[in-house]
Design a protein around this motif. Structure first.
Motif, PDB file in Angstrom:
ATOM      1  N   THR A   1      55.867   1.814 -15.545  1.00 52.93           N
ATOM      2  CA  THR A   1      55.032   2.057 -16.571  1.00 52.93           C
ATOM      3  C   THR A   1      54.906   0.617 -17.392  1.00 52.93           C
ATOM      4  OG1 THR A   1      56.903   2.492 -18.113  1.00 52.93           O
ATOM      5  CG2 THR A   1      55.488   4.489 -17.080  1.00 52.93           C
ATOM      6  N   GLY A   2      54.023   0.551 -18.263  1.00 56.95           N
ATOM      7  CA  GLY A   2      53.914  -0.772 -18.856  1.00 56.95           C
ATOM      8  C   GLY A   2      53.370  -2.053 -18.089  1.00 56.95           C
ATOM      9  N   PRO A   3      53.936  -3.378 -18.010  1.00 58.37           N
ATOM     10  CA  PRO A   3      53.539  -4.066 -17.179  1.00 58.37           C
ATOM     11  C   PRO A   3      53.897  -3.693 -15.858  1.00 58.37           C
ATOM     12  CG  PRO A   3      55.375  -4.768 -18.403  1.00 58.37           C
ATOM     13  CD  PRO A   3      54.885  -3.641 -19.195  1.00 58.37           C
ATOM     14  N   TYR A   4      54.903  -2.906 -15.376  1.00 59.94           N
ATOM     15  CA  TYR A   4      55.194  -2.766 -13.975  1.00 59.94           C
ATOM     16  C   TYR A   4      54.411  -1.788 -13.364  1.00 59.94           C
ATOM     17  CZ  TYR A   4      59.347  -5.026 -15.703  1.00 59.94           C
ATOM     18  OH  TYR A   4      60.436  -5.950 -15.790  1.00 59.94           O
ATOM     19  N   ARG A   5      53.322  -1.236 -14.181  1.00 62.08           N
ATOM     20  CA  ARG A   5      52.446  -0.334 -13.568  1.00 62.08           C
ATOM     21  C   ARG A   5      51.299  -1.089 -12.795  1.00 62.08           C
ATOM     22  NH1 ARG A   5      47.881  -0.334 -17.058  1.00 62.08           N
ATOM     23  NH2 ARG A   5      48.478  -0.784 -18.952  1.00 62.08           N
ATOM     24  N   LEU A   6      51.242  -2.352 -13.068  1.00 61.45           N
ATOM     25  CA  LEU A   6      50.372  -3.318 -12.665  1.00 61.45           C
ATOM     26  C   LEU A   6      50.967  -4.307 -11.431  1.00 61.45           C
ATOM     27  CD1 LEU A   6      48.648  -4.538 -15.932  1.00 61.45           C
ATOM     28  CD2 LEU A   6      47.791  -3.009 -14.204  1.00 61.45           C
ATOM     29  N   VAL A   7      52.132  -4.750 -11.754  1.00 58.02           N
ATOM     30  CA  VAL A   7      52.833  -5.561 -10.501  1.00 58.02           C
ATOM     31  C   VAL A   7      54.471  -5.213 -10.715  1.00 58.02           C
ATOM     32  CG1 VAL A   7      51.307  -7.473 -10.532  1.00 58.02           C
ATOM     33  CG2 VAL A   7      53.115  -7.321 -12.355  1.00 58.02           C
ATOM     34  N   ARG A   8      54.847  -5.404  -9.615  1.00 56.79           N
ATOM     35  CA  ARG A   8      56.341  -5.048  -9.344  1.00 56.79           C
ATOM     36  C   ARG A   8      57.223  -5.899 -10.267  1.00 56.79           C
ATOM     37  NH1 ARG A   8      54.439  -4.073  -3.847  1.00 56.79           N
ATOM     38  NH2 ARG A   8      55.676  -5.722  -2.990  1.00 56.79           N
ATOM     39  N   HIS A   9      57.015  -7.127 -10.335  1.00 63.18           N
ATOM     40  CA  HIS A   9      57.701  -8.251 -10.941  1.00 63.18           C
ATOM     41  C   HIS A   9      57.147  -9.063 -11.881  1.00 63.18           C
ATOM     42  CE1 HIS A   9      60.506  -7.253  -7.640  1.00 63.18           C
ATOM     43  NE2 HIS A   9      59.501  -7.296  -6.825  1.00 63.18           N
ATOM     44  N   PRO A  10      56.656  -8.367 -12.986  1.00 63.75           N
ATOM     45  CA  PRO A  10      56.060  -9.132 -14.137  1.00 63.75           C
ATOM     46  C   PRO A  10      56.762 -10.031 -14.771  1.00 63.75           C
ATOM     47  CG  PRO A  10      56.645  -6.780 -14.827  1.00 63.75           C
ATOM     48  CD  PRO A  10      56.821  -6.701 -13.303  1.00 63.75           C
ATOM     49  N   SER A  11      58.235  -9.910 -14.760  1.00 64.77           N
ATOM     50  CA  SER A  11      58.871 -11.226 -15.523  1.00 64.77           C
ATOM     51  C   SER A  11      58.834 -12.434 -14.569  1.00 64.77           C
ATOM     52  CB  SER A  11      60.309 -10.581 -15.816  1.00 64.77           C
ATOM     53  OG  SER A  11      61.113 -10.456 -14.704  1.00 64.77           O
ATOM     54  N   TYR A  12      58.919 -12.232 -13.254  1.00 64.24           N
ATOM     55  CA  TYR A  12      58.707 -13.210 -12.177  1.00 64.24           C
ATOM     56  C   TYR A  12      57.377 -13.892 -12.523  1.00 64.24           C
ATOM     57  CZ  TYR A  12      63.209 -11.403 -10.559  1.00 64.24           C
ATOM     58  OH  TYR A  12      64.330 -11.027 -10.282  1.00 64.24           O
ATOM     59  N   THR A  13      56.267 -13.017 -12.608  1.00 67.78           N
ATOM     60  CA  THR A  13      55.162 -13.418 -12.661  1.00 67.78           C
ATOM     61  C   THR A  13      54.928 -14.384 -13.953  1.00 67.78           C
ATOM     62  OG1 THR A  13      53.911 -11.619 -11.704  1.00 67.78           O
ATOM     63  CG2 THR A  13      52.511 -13.086 -13.317  1.00 67.78           C
ATOM     64  N   GLY A  14      55.558 -14.069 -15.200  1.00 67.05           N
ATOM     65  CA  GLY A  14      55.397 -14.976 -16.303  1.00 67.05           C
ATOM     66  C   GLY A  14      56.270 -16.063 -16.248  1.00 67.05           C
ATOM     67  N   ALA A  15      57.255 -15.973 -15.711  1.00 67.19           N
ATOM     68  CA  ALA A  15      58.244 -17.192 -15.381  1.00 67.19           C
ATOM     69  C   ALA A  15      57.224 -18.260 -14.328  1.00 67.19           C
ATOM     70  CB  ALA A  15      59.364 -16.582 -14.647  1.00 67.19           C
ATOM     71  N   LEU A  16      56.897 -18.016 -13.360  1.00 67.67           N
ATOM     72  CA  LEU A  16      55.968 -18.698 -12.361  1.00 67.67           C
ATOM     73  C   LEU A  16      54.849 -19.321 -13.192  1.00 67.67           C
ATOM     74  CD1 LEU A  16      56.239 -16.586  -9.286  1.00 67.67           C
ATOM     75  CD2 LEU A  16      57.248 -18.999  -9.603  1.00 67.67           C
ATOM     76  N   LEU A  17      54.091 -18.402 -13.966  1.00 61.88           N
ATOM     77  CA  LEU A  17      52.604 -18.831 -14.820  1.00 61.88           C
ATOM     78  C   LEU A  17      53.432 -19.769 -15.794  1.00 61.88           C
ATOM     79  CD1 LEU A  17      50.852 -15.698 -15.999  1.00 61.88           C
ATOM     80  CD2 LEU A  17      50.228 -17.558 -14.329  1.00 61.88           C
ATOM     81  N   ALA A  18      54.687 -19.744 -16.341  1.00 61.99           N
ATOM     82  CA  ALA A  18      55.105 -20.806 -17.262  1.00 61.99           C
ATOM     83  C   ALA A  18      55.562 -21.984 -16.453  1.00 61.99           C
ATOM     84  CB  ALA A  18      56.318 -20.362 -17.899  1.00 61.99           C
ATOM     85  N   PHE A  19      56.100 -21.991 -15.439  1.00 65.30           N
ATOM     86  CA  PHE A  19      56.260 -23.434 -14.591  1.00 65.30           C
ATOM     87  C   PHE A  19      55.014 -24.176 -14.039  1.00 65.30           C
ATOM     88  CE2 PHE A  19      60.773 -21.417 -14.287  1.00 65.30           C
ATOM     89  CZ  PHE A  19      61.327 -22.539 -14.605  1.00 65.30           C
ATOM     90  N   VAL A  20      53.952 -23.352 -13.566  1.00 69.02           N
ATOM     91  CA  VAL A  20      52.651 -23.746 -13.436  1.00 69.02           C
ATOM     92  C   VAL A  20      52.326 -24.595 -14.699  1.00 69.02           C
ATOM     93  CG1 VAL A  20      50.368 -23.385 -12.961  1.00 69.02           C
ATOM     94  CG2 VAL A  20      52.088 -22.311 -11.634  1.00 69.02           C
ATOM     95  N   GLY A  21      52.450 -23.814 -15.886  1.00 67.37           N
ATOM     96  CA  GLY A  21      51.867 -24.570 -16.813  1.00 67.37           C
ATOM     97  C   GLY A  21      52.702 -25.812 -17.272  1.00 67.37           C
ATOM     98  N   LEU A  22      53.905 -25.815 -17.130  1.00 66.47           N
ATOM     99  CA  LEU A  22      54.674 -26.756 -17.319  1.00 66.47           C
ATOM    100  C   LEU A  22      54.322 -27.905 -16.540  1.00 66.47           C
ATOM    101  CD1 LEU A  22      57.200 -28.031 -18.862  1.00 66.47           C
ATOM    102  CD2 LEU A  22      58.654 -27.040 -17.055  1.00 66.47           C
ATOM    103  N   GLY A  23      53.836 -27.753 -15.419  1.00 66.55           N
ATOM    104  CA  GLY A  23      53.649 -28.686 -14.309  1.00 66.55           C
ATOM    105  C   GLY A  23      52.352 -29.468 -14.592  1.00 66.55           C
TER     106      GLY A  23
END
Length: 164
Positions: free
Chosen positions: A88-110
């Motif tokens: 449920t919540g963000p997990y209904r859209l993707v299996r690893h939303p916390s990793y999606t968030g972390a990876l987006l943050a690293f792309v942004g940092l880059g």
């Protein structure tokens, strides 16, 4: 909030947490060092605001996913005996939303560093180590939840809805 598995769950992360810390630390050290040296190729100025948005949005998504899991969140890969499969919540859209968030943050940092080589030094190794972590975690989830995991995994993507 950052807890390790406790009494009724054992860690099965196969050193993926240690690998995350080492790869992230080294990649950031090298990327920021190169960024201080100045760009080798022209860097579009418009990417900095996008980087800030991705970094902050990624951090927000990661925290939302962690808070959604609540007491089931651990920093190491572990499943408690009484843990439900959260879909449920963000997990209904993707299996690893916390990793999606972390990876987006690293792309942004880059993007914020403003150096092409720094961008790739952060994004590629960090994505690779998160991919390993996802592989490890999904094997544990498949073992713990069996057919329910298979159905959930078939209807959701790992990191990006409808894409990957």
């Amino acid at each position: 909030m950052f807890k390790r598995s406790g009494g009724n769950a054992s860690s099965k992360d196969r050193f993926s947490l240690a690998a995350l810390w080492v790869v992230i630390g080294v990649a950031m050290f090298v990327a920021f060092g190169l960024g201080r040296a100045g760009p080798l190729l022209p860097w579009p100025q418009g990417l900095y605001p996008l980087g800030v948005v991705l970094t902050l949005g990624g951090i927000a998504l990661r925290w939302f996913a962690i808070i959604w899991l609540g007491r089931w969140f651990t920093v190491n890969v572990a499943i408690a005996a009484d843990q439900p499969l959260v879909d449920t919540g963000p997990y209904r859209l993707v299996r690893h939303p916390s990793y999606t968030g972390a990876l987006l943050a690293f792309v942004g940092l880059g993007l914020c560093i403003g150096h092409w080589l720094s961008f790739f030094i952060i994004v590629i190794p960090v994505f690779a180590v998160f991919s390993w972590r996802i592989h490890v975690e999904e094997a544990v989830l498949a073992e713990a939840f069996g057919a329910r995991w298979a159905v959930y995994a078939a209807r959701t993507r790992r990191l990006l809805p409808g894409i990957y």
